[in-house]
Design an enzyme around this catalytic site. Sequence first.
Site, PDB file in Angstrom:
ATOM      1  CE  LYS A 181      65.316  -0.343 -52.148  1.00 56.24           C
ATOM      2  NZ  LYS A 181      64.625   0.331 -51.323  1.00 56.24           N
ATOM      3  CD  GLU A 256      50.693   5.410 -59.066  1.00 60.02           C
ATOM      4  OE1 GLU A 256      50.808   6.761 -58.655  1.00 60.02           O
ATOM      5  OE2 GLU A 256      50.695   4.429 -58.342  1.00 60.02           O
ATOM      6  CB  CYS A 289      49.582   8.074 -54.873  1.00 61.32           C
ATOM      7  SG  CYS A 289      48.831   6.377 -55.773  1.00 61.32           S
ATOM      8  CD  GLU A 384      51.995  12.582 -53.458  1.00 60.94           C
ATOM      9  OE1 GLU A 384      51.124  12.007 -53.834  1.00 60.94           O
ATOM     10  OE2 GLU A 384      53.082  12.564 -53.654  1.00 60.94           O
TER      11      GLU A 384
END
Length: 487
Positions: A181, A256, A289, A384
């Site tokens: 996906k 992750e 990231c 973040e």
Amino acid sequence: MTEHTLTVAGVAVDPRHWIGGERVASAGTFTDVSPIDGRALGEIARGTPAEAAAAVAAAKAAFPAWAATSRAERARILHAIADGVEKRLEELAIVETTDNGALLRSHRRGVMPRVAHNFRFFADWSLTLDHEDFETRGHTNHVSWDPAGPCVLITPWNAPLMLATWKIAPALAAGNTVVLKPAEWSPLTASLLADIAAEAGLPAGVLNVVQGYGSEIGDALTSHPDVRRISFTGSVPTARRIAASAAPHLTPLSLELGGKSPLLVFADADLDLAVDLAVEQYDNAGQVCLAATRILVEETVAEEFTRRFVAKAGALVQGDPREEATDIGPTIHPRQLEKIDGFVRRAVEAGARVVIGGHRVDERSYAPTLLTEVAQDSEIVQEEVFGPVLTLQTFADEDEAVRLADDTRFGLAATLVTGDRERADRVTGRLTAGTVWVNCFFVRDLKAPFGGSRHSGVGREGGTWSFDFYCDLKNTVTAPKGWNDHG
């Protein structure tokens, strides 16, 4: 070309799902928009739970034959997929740049070659999986890695094909089947990969691609009782929803997630190197990231570091990612741009000082930004941003540096710049992070374990660690007697 085909940067792309070796349309679609100029690239099949279920069913049906295929034959097909990627490297590069706004030069020279390498590496590594037999009171123990079953892989938009194949390659090499996906903001190269895999001889149903919104099809994929593994790269809130969805069936997860990584610069460091590494954190418009977005500098060199940083960052070229001279391209989506701007505005309201940037360049891009005078417990330090926004704090000594570095809920990576080997050993041993770089950044080997600690993730991938996740490990214990030997 068919009536369904889109033309993106001169490349034909089929916007339909790929399920069971066939193109499948949906009743609804969503519009894929290029972040470069806001132009609509086309209408993409908008998956529903029905298509999600069909993809899992196709993966389940294809699993027995693929699992029974020899490792050598699976590896041969994965190498053929890598050949196909290399043959179409330029097409993949320009389509992905058009779709997600990352630099074309990076896609050509690094990202797409890495896509091919992902397939080659895990194909070859699968052939090395072995554990020496050992004895227990005369009994022989034999360890094997057995294919687990259908895997659901959910991937992000910032490096779509590279991060997808980082999961797909070991899953397929292990003998599993896959339902991918891709992120709805950058789905196009996943469709091209389906074509490449089919041309390489991958059997129907072994790789399936279902496009759409996670809110509409995510649960249908992650809660399905026939799914044996789920691997996700993305945000912590989405990971929580996936974990809850997978919990009733105890489906193993690899996650992750986000990062708020530190870059520690000690007074004994090569300051030019430290500045180069710090400016590198603006790569991909900060949409990485692993980016070390919290710069921590020993206070005796902070002023000089900042001066050099401002000069270096000021030379960056922001613009069209298709141009060779461009260093920073656009933000992926207006929603992400608004999010970035909101973080900076709230930080400034809370007392942060803008050293550079701090504003939108236009309706698609944000200026490389450095903020100082930020509190350790502030939102801008703890959460973040996923944009070209860095903070700078100072520390007095090693203990304070480690305390500041580890004082977030994340633990994905850390970067350390020092001229003292003993200090490097001491500090890296104290940092909480899945990866620590010393006097370098973003050096990654597929043999190494990769993943995050704390809220940055669950599990490790790379080398044998990938196969430990994508396989059911079995230990067979055989007695030394009980055989009917007839010579």
